[in-house]
Design a protein around this motif. Structure first.
Motif, short mmCIF file in Angstrom:
data_model
loop_
_atom_site.label_atom_id
_atom_site.label_comp_id
_atom_site.label_asym_id
_atom_site.label_seq_id
_atom_site.Cartn_x
_atom_site.Cartn_y
_atom_site.Cartn_z
N LEU A 106 0.82 -1.23 0.00
CA LEU A 106 0.00 0.00 0.00
C LEU A 106 0.85 1.27 0.00
N ASP A 107 2.00 1.26 0.65
CA ASP A 107 2.87 2.44 0.62
C ASP A 107 3.38 2.71 -0.80
N GLU A 108 3.75 1.62 -1.48
CA GLU A 108 4.20 1.78 -2.87
C GLU A 108 3.04 2.27 -3.74
N ALA A 109 1.85 1.75 -3.49
CA ALA A 109 0.68 2.16 -4.28
C ALA A 109 0.41 3.66 -4.08
N ALA A 110 0.58 4.15 -2.85
CA ALA A 110 0.36 5.58 -2.59
C ALA A 110 1.38 6.42 -3.36
N LEU A 111 2.64 6.01 -3.28
CA LEU A 111 3.64 6.87 -3.92
C LEU A 111 3.53 6.82 -5.44
N ARG A 112 2.94 5.74 -5.99
CA ARG A 112 2.77 5.65 -7.44
C ARG A 112 1.40 6.15 -7.91
N LEU A 113 0.48 6.39 -6.99
CA LEU A 113 -0.91 6.66 -7.36
C LEU A 113 -1.07 7.72 -8.45
N PHE A 114 -0.58 8.93 -8.20
CA PHE A 114 -0.84 10.00 -9.16
C PHE A 114 -0.04 9.83 -10.45
N LEU A 164 -2.25 3.24 4.22
CA LEU A 164 -2.48 4.27 3.20
C LEU A 164 -3.57 3.87 2.20
N GLY A 165 -4.06 2.61 2.30
CA GLY A 165 -5.17 2.18 1.44
C GLY A 165 -6.40 3.07 1.62
N ARG A 166 -6.62 3.55 2.85
CA ARG A 166 -7.79 4.42 3.10
C ARG A 166 -7.68 5.73 2.31
#
Ligand code: AMP
Ligand code: MG
Length: 318
Positions: free
Chosen positions: A267-275, A303-305
């Motif tokens: 989830l941390d990686e997903a947040a930093l890649r999201l935008f 950070l999924g939330r």
């Protein structure tokens, strides 16, 4: 890419000094923070602050976050209660914004707080932003560096793509480490209220405060930025469910997709890649003439939330 591009400043001593001069002169500079890029102006200069609203097309009722170097600087513009101080000591510098009562002699330009009796304050952790705050010597108002309602910027290229020469310069320190905006809290003696999920996981905060009262009702006036539609790409975003023919498919974890937020399901990686992934998916969809971008709903933890909150708002029809 717009025809006119802003000056790109390297995040070294010279670049930071030039950015500080521009800010003291009332200009707009896009700045790196650990969450997302901010569109900064001198928070004490009304003309400079007005430029932020104009550059973003941001409605005047949506107040800005004020960035300061430390807790003592925060005390000069706001009343810091014991509850607020405990949160500040635990999480500043970092991805936490506190909404606090505005001090009567704060000296902020009135549009910063959109006429509210409270002010949103953050002490950022990014070393370049910290060096800049020290050099400017004034609080910096900085919302996310994107056109109002659109996707946030996590690289200098995203800023240029979205705002073009509406910003005078971009201080380029590479991609942001967290990738989603700060968590916003309103500490009160009777219990702390969560106004926006963000880069500081709720679990970490609740370890200190006990259970938070969530106040995430879209469209509520107390957190005017919590608008139902926000963070949206220029192609419809569809959240959850099975992909339909022709869609650009964003994945999470193992499986077939066009772009993956995190193959490892982190989830941390997903947040930093999201935008970055959403910017890329938008370009891909426009290029292929895809009807939509399909994104998954992520686990409601850590950070999924914050990611789900962004995806939910981005997929709300305009
Ligand atoms: P942005 O900087 O684009 O992430 O937006 C800043 C966020 O902080 C928006 O959601 C604002 O509505 C929120 N905010 C700023 N000041 C206040 C305040 N005084 N009370 C509640 N929310 C605020
Ligand atoms: Mg924003």
């Amino acid at each position: 890419m717009p025809d006119q591009v802003p000056t790109i400043l390297a995040a070294d001593g010279d670049g930071i000094a030039r950015a500080a001069r521009l800010l003291r002169d009332g200009r707009l500079v896009a700045v790196p923070t650990e969450t997302v890029y901010g569109l900064a102006a001198d928070a004490t200069n009304e003309t400079a602050v007005a430029r932020i609203f104009a550059a973003k097309g941001r409605p005047g009722f949506n107040p800005l976050i004020v960035h300061v170097p430390d807790l003592s600087a925060a005390r000069r513009i706001a009343t810091v209660s014991p509850e607020a101080e405990a949160l500040a000591r635990a999480f500043w510098p970092g991805a936490l914004t506190l909404v606090l009562p505005l001090a009567p002699d704060a000296g902020l330009a009135p549009p910063v707080t959109a006429g509210l009796s409270t002010v949103a304050i953050r002490v950022p952790a990014h070393p370049v932003m910290r060096a800049l705050l020290a050099e400017v010597g004034r609080p910096l108002a900085a919302p996310s560096a994107n056109p109002s309602g659109r996707m946030s910027a996590t690289t200098a290229a995203h800023v240029v793509d979205g705002l073009g020469d509406a910003v005078d310069a971009v201080l380029d320190a590479g991609p942001c480490a967290v990738g989603v905006e700060s968590t916003i809290l309103a500490p009160r003696p009777e219990g702390t209220r969560l106004l926006r999920e963000g880069g500081l996981p709720r679990e970490a905060i609740e370890a200190i405060t006990g259970p938070l009262t969530a106040d995430l009702t879209p469209g509520r006036v107390e957190a005017p930025g919590q608008m139902e539609r926000h963070y949206a790409p220029r192609v419809p975003l569809r959240l959850g469910g099975a992909a339909e023919a022709g869609e650009v498919v964003v994945g999470f974890g193992a499986g077939d997709c066009d772009l993956n937020l995190s193959e490892a399901g982190d989830l941390d990686e997903a947040a930093l890649r999201l935008f970055s992934v959403l910017h890329e998916a938008e370009a891909m969809a426009l290029d292929r003439g895809a009807p939509a971008i399909r994104v998954p709903r992520l686990p409601e933890k850590g950070l999924g939330r914050a990611i789900n909150d962004r995806l939910q708002r981005a997929s709300t029809p305009g």
